[in-house]
Design an enzyme around this catalytic site. Structure first.
Site: not given
Length: 313
Positions: A111, A175, A309
Site C-alpha cells: 500500500r 505483520k 498505527r
C-alpha cells in the site's frame, strides 16, 4: 533476457559450465551474481561445481490448484516482477477469478507504494482478477479480502491471526500478510479489479529486508503446505467476494470485524498527510470506513486517505 534466478527457479542442479556459457561470463562473474542473490535471502548451493536453488518451502503445485478451480485460469510464473502488474497488463485476456501465483517477486508493492520483500518460496503470493458493477462502491473490499484470509487460516488450524484496518493481517501484533487492490478500468458496466496478496510463511529472519515487525505463518502452523493454503484462501476469497458483491458490508460482517480487529477499543493514531489524530478505535461502519472516538466526538476515515498505527506502536 532471462535472469539467473529464473534459470535456477526449477530448483534443479545446473553446472557452472552450462551457466557460464549461457550468460557468457566467467566463473568469478557467475559467483558474483550468485552472491548477490544470496544477499537477498535466496538460498543457493554451489557444491560439486553445480548451482542449485534451495527453496525455503516446497514449490507450489499449480496443477493441484488448477484441478480444484477448473473454471479459472491459474498462471504459475516462478519468478516475476509483480503478479498484480501481470494481470493489469493482460486484463483483456482474463476472466473474473483468474489468478497468478509466484514463488518470488522482484518488484512487489504494498500500500502507498511501499516495497514488499519476497524471498524465494518463503511466502504465498498471488493476484486475482475480479469484477464488480461499475456503479457499486468498493469501499470495504480490502476488509472482505482480509477476513477471507483469516478464515482460511482458521480452517487450517489456528485462530490467532487478527485484522488491521484496512489492508493487513497481523500475528501477535506483527505483520503476517498484506493486501493491495488496484483498479483496471471499466468495461461493459463492470469495474475490473486486481487483488494482490502476500502472506509470510517462512521468511528467514537474518537475511530479510522488511522494514517493519513481521511474522511467519509457520509460527502457528509449522507444517503448513503453501499449495493447500492457497487453495483454502481461494475458496474463502471467491465466496467472500461474491457475498460482498451482493450485500456489501453487512451488520454481521461489522460484528465479525470487531471480534477479530487487532486494535478494537485500543488507542490509535490516524496518520494523515499533514495531521495525526489520536482516539479510540471503534471498528468499522457500513461502508467499511474506520470509526474513531475522539473525546466525545466520532469520526470516520476512508482507507485511501490515512494510515493506522497503534498509539505507542
Amino acid at each position: 533476457m532471462t535472469s539467473l534466478l529464473e534459470i535456477l527457479a526449477d530448483c534443479q542442479p545446473h553446472s557452472f559450465e552450462n551457466l557460464t556459457a549461457l550468460f557468457a561470463c566467467s566463473d568469478e562473474e557467475l559467483l558474483a551474481r550468485i552472491q548477490t542473490l544470496q544477499k537477498q535471502g535466496i538460498l543457493i548451493d554451489t557444491a560439486f561445481s553445480e548451482v542449485r536453488l534451495i527453496p525455503q518451502t516446497p514449490l507450489l503445485s499449480a496443477v493441484k490448484i488448477q484441478q480444484v478451480f477448473p473454471r479459472h485460469k491459474i498462471m504459475y510464473v516462478p519468478v516475476i516482477d509483480s503478479t498484480n502488474r501481470l494481470l493489469l497488463t493482460n486484463m483483456s485476456r482474463l476472466n473474473k477469478g483468474d489468478i497468478c501465483i509466484t514463488e518470488h517477486q522482484t518488484a512487489g508493492r504494498g500500500r502507498r507504494g511501499r516495497q514488499w520483500q519476497s524471498p524465494f518460496a518463503a511466502q504465498a503470493i498471488f493476484s486475482m482478477m475480479w469484477q464488480v458493477d461499475a456503479g457499486k462502491s468498493v469501499d470495504g473490499l480490502s476488509l472482505t479480502v482480509g477476513m477471507a484470509i483469516r478464515r482460511a487460516i482458521c480452517k487450517l488450524g489456528s485462530d490467532q491471526a487478527k485484522l488491521k484496518w484496512p489492508n493487513d493481517i497481523l500475528l501477535h501484533g506483527r505483520k503476517l500478510a498484506g493486501i493491495l487492490i488496484e483498479t483496471a478500468g471499466t468495461e461493459n458496466g463492470r469495474l475490473n479489479l486486481v487483488i494482490g496478496v502476500g502472506i509470510n510463511i517462512a521468511v528467514v529472519r537474518d537475511t530479510n529486508q522488511i522494514d517493519q515487525a513481521w511474522a511467519n505463518l509457520q509460527e502457528i502452523l509449522p507444517k503448513i503446505d503453501r499449495t493447500l493454503l492457497l487453495i483454502t484462501v481461494f475458496e474463502e476469497l471467491i465466496q467472500a467476494l461474491t457475498e460482498f458483491e451482493r450485500h456489501g458490508i453487512t451488520p454481521e460482517f461489522q460484528q465479525q470485524w470487531r471480534q477479530n480487529d487487532a486494535f478494537f477499543q485500543h488507542e490509535v493514531n490516524i496518520i494523515k498527510e499533514k495531521q495525526v489524530i489520536s482516539g479510540i478505535e471503534q471498528g468499522i461502519d457500513e461502508r467499511g470506513h474506520l470509526r474513531l472516538q475522539v473525546g466525545n466526538e466520532w469520526m470516520t476515515f476512508n482507507g485511501g486517505e490515512v494510515s493506522l498505527r497503534k498509539n505507542g506502536g
